[in-house]
Design an enzyme around this catalytic site. Sequence first.
Site, PDB file in Angstrom:
ATOM      1  N   TYR A 162       0.814  -1.242  -0.068  1.00  0.00           N
ATOM      2  CA  TYR A 162      -0.054  -0.139  -0.193  1.00  0.00           C
ATOM      3  C   TYR A 162       0.871   1.211   0.083  1.00  0.00           C
ATOM      4  O   TYR A 162       0.656   2.052  -0.946  1.00  0.00           O
ATOM      5  CB  TYR A 162      -0.860   0.000   1.107  1.00  0.00           C
ATOM      6  CG  TYR A 162      -1.847   1.167   1.435  1.00  0.00           C
ATOM      7  CD1 TYR A 162      -3.049   1.467   0.686  1.00  0.00           C
ATOM      8  CD2 TYR A 162      -1.635   2.247   2.200  1.00  0.00           C
ATOM      9  CE1 TYR A 162      -3.940   2.303   0.690  1.00  0.00           C
ATOM     10  CE2 TYR A 162      -2.065   3.166   2.327  1.00  0.00           C
ATOM     11  CZ  TYR A 162      -3.426   3.304   1.831  1.00  0.00           C
ATOM     12  OH  TYR A 162      -4.339   4.376   1.827  1.00  0.00           O
TER      13      TYR A 162
HETATM   14  P1  NAP Z   1     -13.426   3.623   0.714  1.00  0.00           P
HETATM   15  O1  NAP Z   1     -14.556   4.257   1.519  1.00  0.00           O
HETATM   16  O2  NAP Z   1     -13.282   2.052   0.676  1.00  0.00           O
HETATM   17  O3  NAP Z   1     -13.259   4.002  -0.820  1.00  0.00           O
HETATM   18  C1  NAP Z   1     -12.641   3.319  -1.706  1.00  0.00           C
HETATM   19  C2  NAP Z   1     -13.181   3.406  -3.053  1.00  0.00           C
HETATM   20  O4  NAP Z   1     -12.597   2.838  -4.036  1.00  0.00           O
HETATM   21  C3  NAP Z   1     -14.611   3.025  -3.180  1.00  0.00           C
HETATM   22  O5  NAP Z   1     -15.501   3.724  -3.912  1.00  0.00           O
HETATM   23  C4  NAP Z   1     -14.499   1.585  -4.020  1.00  0.00           C
HETATM   24  O6  NAP Z   1     -15.968   1.220  -4.642  1.00  0.00           O
HETATM   25  C5  NAP Z   1     -13.470   2.096  -4.797  1.00  0.00           C
HETATM   26  N1  NAP Z   1     -12.553   0.896  -5.337  1.00  0.00           N
HETATM   27  C6  NAP Z   1     -11.946  -0.012  -4.894  1.00  0.00           C
HETATM   28  N2  NAP Z   1     -11.593  -0.675  -5.768  1.00  0.00           N
HETATM   29  C7  NAP Z   1     -11.748  -0.287  -6.980  1.00  0.00           C
HETATM   30  C8  NAP Z   1     -11.557  -0.827  -8.245  1.00  0.00           C
HETATM   31  N3  NAP Z   1     -10.750  -1.947  -8.563  1.00  0.00           N
HETATM   32  N4  NAP Z   1     -11.894  -0.345  -9.236  1.00  0.00           N
HETATM   33  C9  NAP Z   1     -12.698   0.841  -8.949  1.00  0.00           C
HETATM   34  N5  NAP Z   1     -12.878   1.456  -8.078  1.00  0.00           N
HETATM   35  C10 NAP Z   1     -12.553   0.489  -6.788  1.00  0.00           C
HETATM   36  O7  NAP Z   1     -12.094   4.432   1.457  1.00  0.00           O
HETATM   37  P2  NAP Z   1     -11.626   5.814   1.494  1.00  0.00           P
HETATM   38  O8  NAP Z   1     -10.861   5.882   2.546  1.00  0.00           O
HETATM   39  O9  NAP Z   1     -12.726   6.590   0.788  1.00  0.00           O
HETATM   40  O10 NAP Z   1     -10.462   5.477   0.318  1.00  0.00           O
HETATM   41  C11 NAP Z   1     -10.294   6.554  -0.934  1.00  0.00           C
HETATM   42  C12 NAP Z   1      -8.770   6.720  -1.144  1.00  0.00           C
HETATM   43  O11 NAP Z   1      -8.242   7.303  -0.052  1.00  0.00           O
HETATM   44  C13 NAP Z   1      -7.973   5.541  -1.346  1.00  0.00           C
HETATM   45  O12 NAP Z   1      -7.119   5.628  -2.365  1.00  0.00           O
HETATM   46  C14 NAP Z   1      -7.349   5.463  -0.058  1.00  0.00           C
HETATM   47  O13 NAP Z   1      -6.129   4.657  -0.355  1.00  0.00           O
HETATM   48  C15 NAP Z   1      -7.216   7.027   0.405  1.00  0.00           C
HETATM   49  N6  NAP Z   1      -6.842   7.182   1.773  1.00  0.00           N
HETATM   50  C16 NAP Z   1      -7.734   6.903   2.626  1.00  0.00           C
HETATM   51  C17 NAP Z   1      -7.460   7.212   3.958  1.00  0.00           C
HETATM   52  C18 NAP Z   1      -8.257   6.988   5.000  1.00  0.00           C
HETATM   53  O14 NAP Z   1      -8.020   7.065   6.193  1.00  0.00           O
HETATM   54  N7  NAP Z   1      -9.547   6.663   4.931  1.00  0.00           N
HETATM   55  C19 NAP Z   1      -6.297   7.795   4.122  1.00  0.00           C
HETATM   56  C20 NAP Z   1      -5.336   8.106   3.346  1.00  0.00           C
HETATM   57  C21 NAP Z   1      -5.685   7.665   1.960  1.00  0.00           C
HETATM   58  P3  NAP Z   1     -16.131  -0.304  -4.874  1.00  0.00           P
HETATM   59  O15 NAP Z   1     -16.419  -0.671  -3.419  1.00  0.00           O
HETATM   60  O16 NAP Z   1     -17.547   0.067  -5.608  1.00  0.00           O
HETATM   61  O17 NAP Z   1     -15.196  -1.081  -5.882  1.00  0.00           O
END
Ligand code: NAP
Length: 257
Positions: A162
Amino acid sequence: MSYDGFDLSEKTAVITGGNGGIGLGFARAVAAAGADVSIWGTNAKKNAAAEAELQAINPSASATLCDVSDEAAVEEAMNGVIERYGRIDACFPNAGIGNQNQKPFFEHSTKDWQKVIDVNLHGVFYTLRAATRQMVKQGEGGSLILTSSGTAIQGSPKGQAYASTKGGMIAMMMSLSVEMARYKITSNAVIPGWVETAMTERIFGWQKFVDAVIPRIPMRRWGTPDDFGAIAVYLMSDASRWHTGDVIKIDGGFSIF
Ligand code: NAP
């Protein structure tokens, strides 16, 4: 008098992973600022719910089923956006998955490693390649807004896959900011702190983690997806047309405390 630098009407945004979490936070805000929004995800139910929510903000919003790790599917989805809206002004490669296990590094399987790289890095490449091709063709500039992570600069024990993708995204963003400047396309990355989303649901339910981390966040709370709306509008808008190559941390102060 009002400042219209943040007006996004007549602009179109592609937001991968826009059916939930941070991506939906981006989508709500840019739709409210007037943009046509295309969100992509792999889960049909989440897509439908987010599409309905976004259409209540801006009726032109739409959701597309697309696995960003599938090169052909990304090309097809991007062509669909161009057909539907006629243009692409902003691309948010935000879809991502977390670590596939919590095993020590030396026990990590190649399959788990590959899966994270496929979605978080190859998916970003496929998405940005297709979006920039269209932006360059339009000849009117554009905005690339990548969702990285604090792991890119702090590392992630047992989460090297990651962290590597998130570090790679920053390198990709900087390389694009230089190459794309001649086309008036800006490229920036957002580093979110700890945000309440589906990705963090499990770990935020672990009291030992909560007790250890909340005191390290000066603002003393987790982030919410809507904490990311303003940066999305700003980076997509004409107001940020000279802002490129940057890494913007939105983390309640976590990284400096
Ligand atoms: P999340 O709610 O799990 O969102 C992830 C999104 O990615 C979902 O909409 C999911 O949709 C989509 N996704 C996953 N695999 C996919 C694929 N193969 N093709 C297309 N869409 C896909 O989590 P989030 O925290 O909002 O994450 C969003 C971004 O923020 C990520 O890149 C994560 O690494 C980053 N981030 C998050 C945090 C945190 O604390 N939450 C911190 C730093 C960075 P489906 O389920 O429909 O596939």
